[in-house]
Design a protein around this motif. Structure first.
Motif, PDB file in Angstrom:
ATOM      1  N   GLU A 112      63.170 -27.257  21.809  1.00  0.00           N
ATOM      2  CA  GLU A 112      62.911 -28.695  21.908  1.00  0.00           C
ATOM      3  C   GLU A 112      63.009 -29.397  20.550  1.00  0.00           C
ATOM      4  O   GLU A 112      63.054 -30.624  20.494  1.00  0.00           O
ATOM      5  CB  GLU A 112      61.539 -28.957  22.531  1.00  0.00           C
ATOM      6  CG  GLU A 112      60.363 -28.366  21.785  1.00  0.00           C
ATOM      7  CD  GLU A 112      59.934 -27.014  22.297  1.00  0.00           C
ATOM      8  OE1 GLU A 112      58.742 -26.682  22.161  1.00  0.00           O
ATOM      9  OE2 GLU A 112      60.796 -26.279  22.837  1.00  0.00           O
ATOM     10  N   ASN A 113      63.048 -28.627  19.458  1.00  0.00           N
ATOM     11  CA  ASN A 113      63.150 -29.216  18.130  1.00  0.00           C
ATOM     12  C   ASN A 113      64.543 -29.102  17.509  1.00  0.00           C
ATOM     13  O   ASN A 113      64.741 -29.492  16.356  1.00  0.00           O
ATOM     14  CB  ASN A 113      62.120 -28.573  17.190  1.00  0.00           C
ATOM     15  CG  ASN A 113      60.693 -28.953  17.547  1.00  0.00           C
ATOM     16  OD1 ASN A 113      60.442 -30.043  18.045  1.00  0.00           O
ATOM     17  ND2 ASN A 113      59.757 -28.051  17.307  1.00  0.00           N
ATOM     18  N   TRP A 114      65.501 -28.581  18.268  1.00  0.00           N
ATOM     19  CA  TRP A 114      66.835 -28.394  17.702  1.00  0.00           C
ATOM     20  C   TRP A 114      67.490 -29.713  17.268  1.00  0.00           C
ATOM     21  O   TRP A 114      68.321 -29.721  16.367  1.00  0.00           O
ATOM     22  CB  TRP A 114      67.735 -27.698  18.720  1.00  0.00           C
ATOM     23  CG  TRP A 114      67.474 -26.222  18.847  1.00  0.00           C
ATOM     24  CD1 TRP A 114      66.444 -25.509  18.311  1.00  0.00           C
ATOM     25  CD2 TRP A 114      68.266 -25.289  19.589  1.00  0.00           C
ATOM     26  NE1 TRP A 114      66.534 -24.182  18.656  1.00  0.00           N
ATOM     27  CE2 TRP A 114      67.645 -24.015  19.445  1.00  0.00           C
ATOM     28  CE3 TRP A 114      69.427 -25.387  20.352  1.00  0.00           C
ATOM     29  CZ2 TRP A 114      68.165 -22.864  20.045  1.00  0.00           C
ATOM     30  CZ3 TRP A 114      69.938 -24.240  20.948  1.00  0.00           C
ATOM     31  CH2 TRP A 114      69.314 -22.996  20.783  1.00  0.00           C
ATOM     32  N   SER A 115      67.138 -30.812  17.903  1.00  0.00           N
ATOM     33  CA  SER A 115      67.755 -32.094  17.536  1.00  0.00           C
ATOM     34  C   SER A 115      67.477 -32.460  16.081  1.00  0.00           C
ATOM     35  O   SER A 115      68.245 -33.211  15.463  1.00  0.00           O
ATOM     36  CB  SER A 115      67.255 -33.213  18.449  1.00  0.00           C
ATOM     37  OG  SER A 115      65.855 -33.408  18.291  1.00  0.00           O
ATOM     38  N   PHE A 116      66.401 -31.910  15.507  1.00  0.00           N
ATOM     39  CA  PHE A 116      66.068 -32.240  14.125  1.00  0.00           C
ATOM     40  C   PHE A 116      67.018 -31.577  13.129  1.00  0.00           C
ATOM     41  O   PHE A 116      67.163 -32.043  11.999  1.00  0.00           O
ATOM     42  CB  PHE A 116      64.614 -31.878  13.824  1.00  0.00           C
ATOM     43  CG  PHE A 116      63.633 -32.582  14.715  1.00  0.00           C
ATOM     44  CD1 PHE A 116      63.685 -33.962  14.859  1.00  0.00           C
ATOM     45  CD2 PHE A 116      62.688 -31.876  15.437  1.00  0.00           C
ATOM     46  CE1 PHE A 116      62.801 -34.632  15.703  1.00  0.00           C
ATOM     47  CE2 PHE A 116      61.796 -32.530  16.277  1.00  0.00           C
ATOM     48  CZ  PHE A 116      61.855 -33.911  16.410  1.00  0.00           C
ATOM     49  N   TYR A 117      67.680 -30.485  13.553  1.00  0.00           N
ATOM     50  CA  TYR A 117      68.754 -29.936  12.713  1.00  0.00           C
ATOM     51  C   TYR A 117      69.861 -30.987  12.560  1.00  0.00           C
ATOM     52  O   TYR A 117      70.342 -31.264  11.459  1.00  0.00           O
ATOM     53  CB  TYR A 117      69.354 -28.686  13.351  1.00  0.00           C
ATOM     54  CG  TYR A 117      68.519 -27.434  13.318  1.00  0.00           C
ATOM     55  CD1 TYR A 117      68.054 -26.897  12.128  1.00  0.00           C
ATOM     56  CD2 TYR A 117      68.241 -26.744  14.499  1.00  0.00           C
ATOM     57  CE1 TYR A 117      67.321 -25.708  12.104  1.00  0.00           C
ATOM     58  CE2 TYR A 117      67.507 -25.557  14.485  1.00  0.00           C
ATOM     59  CZ  TYR A 117      67.050 -25.040  13.288  1.00  0.00           C
ATOM     60  OH  TYR A 117      66.333 -23.876  13.268  1.00  0.00           O
ATOM     61  N   ASN A 118      70.275 -31.548  13.696  1.00  0.00           N
ATOM     62  CA  ASN A 118      71.367 -32.518  13.708  1.00  0.00           C
ATOM     63  C   ASN A 118      71.016 -33.744  12.866  1.00  0.00           C
ATOM     64  O   ASN A 118      71.788 -34.176  12.010  1.00  0.00           O
ATOM     65  CB  ASN A 118      71.666 -32.917  15.154  1.00  0.00           C
ATOM     66  CG  ASN A 118      72.988 -33.649  15.303  1.00  0.00           C
ATOM     67  OD1 ASN A 118      73.823 -33.633  14.407  1.00  0.00           O
ATOM     68  ND2 ASN A 118      73.178 -34.281  16.437  1.00  0.00           N
ATOM     69  N   LEU A 119      69.835 -34.315  13.109  1.00  0.00           N
ATOM     70  CA  LEU A 119      69.393 -35.464  12.332  1.00  0.00           C
ATOM     71  C   LEU A 119      69.267 -35.100  10.855  1.00  0.00           C
ATOM     72  O   LEU A 119      69.581 -35.900   9.967  1.00  0.00           O
ATOM     73  CB  LEU A 119      68.049 -35.966  12.854  1.00  0.00           C
ATOM     74  CG  LEU A 119      68.047 -36.608  14.244  1.00  0.00           C
ATOM     75  CD1 LEU A 119      66.619 -36.762  14.749  1.00  0.00           C
ATOM     76  CD2 LEU A 119      68.748 -37.951  14.235  1.00  0.00           C
TER      77      LEU A 119
END
Length: 299
Positions: A112-119
């Motif tokens: 659920e925290n993978w989007s923070f890699y992208n950001l």
């Protein structure tokens, strides 16, 4: 030679980022640095390639077929690309003079925290360039702009190894470094050399950016760990959301949203900022609030 030199420079800047963060205690800095050092595990250099992300994908699948995993943090670097692609298969002009990278990451955050890699990749690029005196901002998700013109873009893909079942995240990075002119259909673009009037050494810039990406990933891992050890209601601030909002060119702007905002816009809204889960908060004209975590916007 080029690859080994870039590896050495990445290590140099990783240590520098650690030393600069004097607001953190020594033990925390060392934990974050250990995470950061994953980036640049191996570097593969090409004077010219068609695309880099297929090379990374091929390496993942080859390792998997051999019964092993590709080490996290491998980097592919090219001096130019012949068939570069952006989102939705759009062509990306990638001549000599730009900076072109692909990073393969074995994600160890909760899903659920993978989007923070992208950001975080967009945050890292914008931060490094601001420290070099360039007034960069980020348009959601992570287009890096200078005075409203696109200077860098990031493409993120997930690749699943069929035998091990392990998912990797690939980050394709294209930075307009030393281009002096652009084709007519790219009138919205700009470069670092046009903006600053100077030549940029792409190897040095690549090392700074990759080191900062590693540090940013280390920060978000430390944040996740701190969240697990904190009482509910006292959760620490997410460093990627904090820095993205500080660098945002999007918050407060009226935007057009869509999976393909140029050819198939879905609705217009007022952008509010990034939500705790990493999604973009939008307010529709009727006052309804919506959140999106994929797609793109245009102003």
């Amino acid at each position: 030679m080029q690859a080994e030199e870039l590896k050495r420079l990445i290590t140099h800047y990783q240590i520098r980022d650690s030393v600069k963060n004097t607001d953190l205690d020594a033990e925390t800095r060392e934990k974050i640095l250990r995470r950061a050092r994953v980036v640049g595990h191996e570097v593969y250099y090409y004077r010219k390639a068609d695309r880099l992300m297929p090379l990374a994908r091929q390496a993942i699948l080859q390792a998997d077929s051999n019964g092993t995993d590709l080490p996290s943090g491998c980097v592919w670097w090219a001096g130019s690309l012949g068939q570069a692609r952006g989102r939705i298969g759009r062509s990306w002009w990638a001549p000599k003079g730009g900076l072109y990278l692909c990073l393969a990451l074995y994600p160890s955050l909760f899903t659920e925290n993978w989007s923070f890699y992208n950001l975080g990749v967009g945050v890292a690029i914008a931060q490094v360039l601001r420290e070099e005196g360039v007034s960069t901002k980020i348009r959601w998700i992570n287009d890096v702009l200078i005075k409203g013109r696109k200077m860098a873009g990031i493409l993120t893909e997930a690749v699943r190894a069929p035998n091990s079942g392990q998912t990797y995240l690939l980050f394709g990075i294209g930075i307009n470094a030393n281009m002096e002119t652009f084709p007519e259909d790219l009138a919205f673009a700009t470069s670092l050399s046009i903006t600053t009037g100077k030549h940029w050494y792409t190897k040095e810039l690549a090392a700074q950016i990759l080191a900062r990406i590693g540090w940013t990933f280390g920060l978000i891992h430390q944040w996740e760990s701190d969240c697990l050890n904190t009482e509910p209601g006292y959760l620490p601030q997410n460093p990627v959301i904090r820095d993205w909002n500080l660098l945002s060119d999007t918050s407060g702007r009226r935007v057009i949203y869509g999976l393909n905002a140029e050819l198939n816009p879905e609705f217009e809204a007022l952008a509010q900022g990034i939500a705790p889960d990493g999604s973009l908060m939008l307010t529709l004209d009727n006052g309804e609030e919506v959140r999106v975590n994929s797609g793109e916007i245009r102003y």
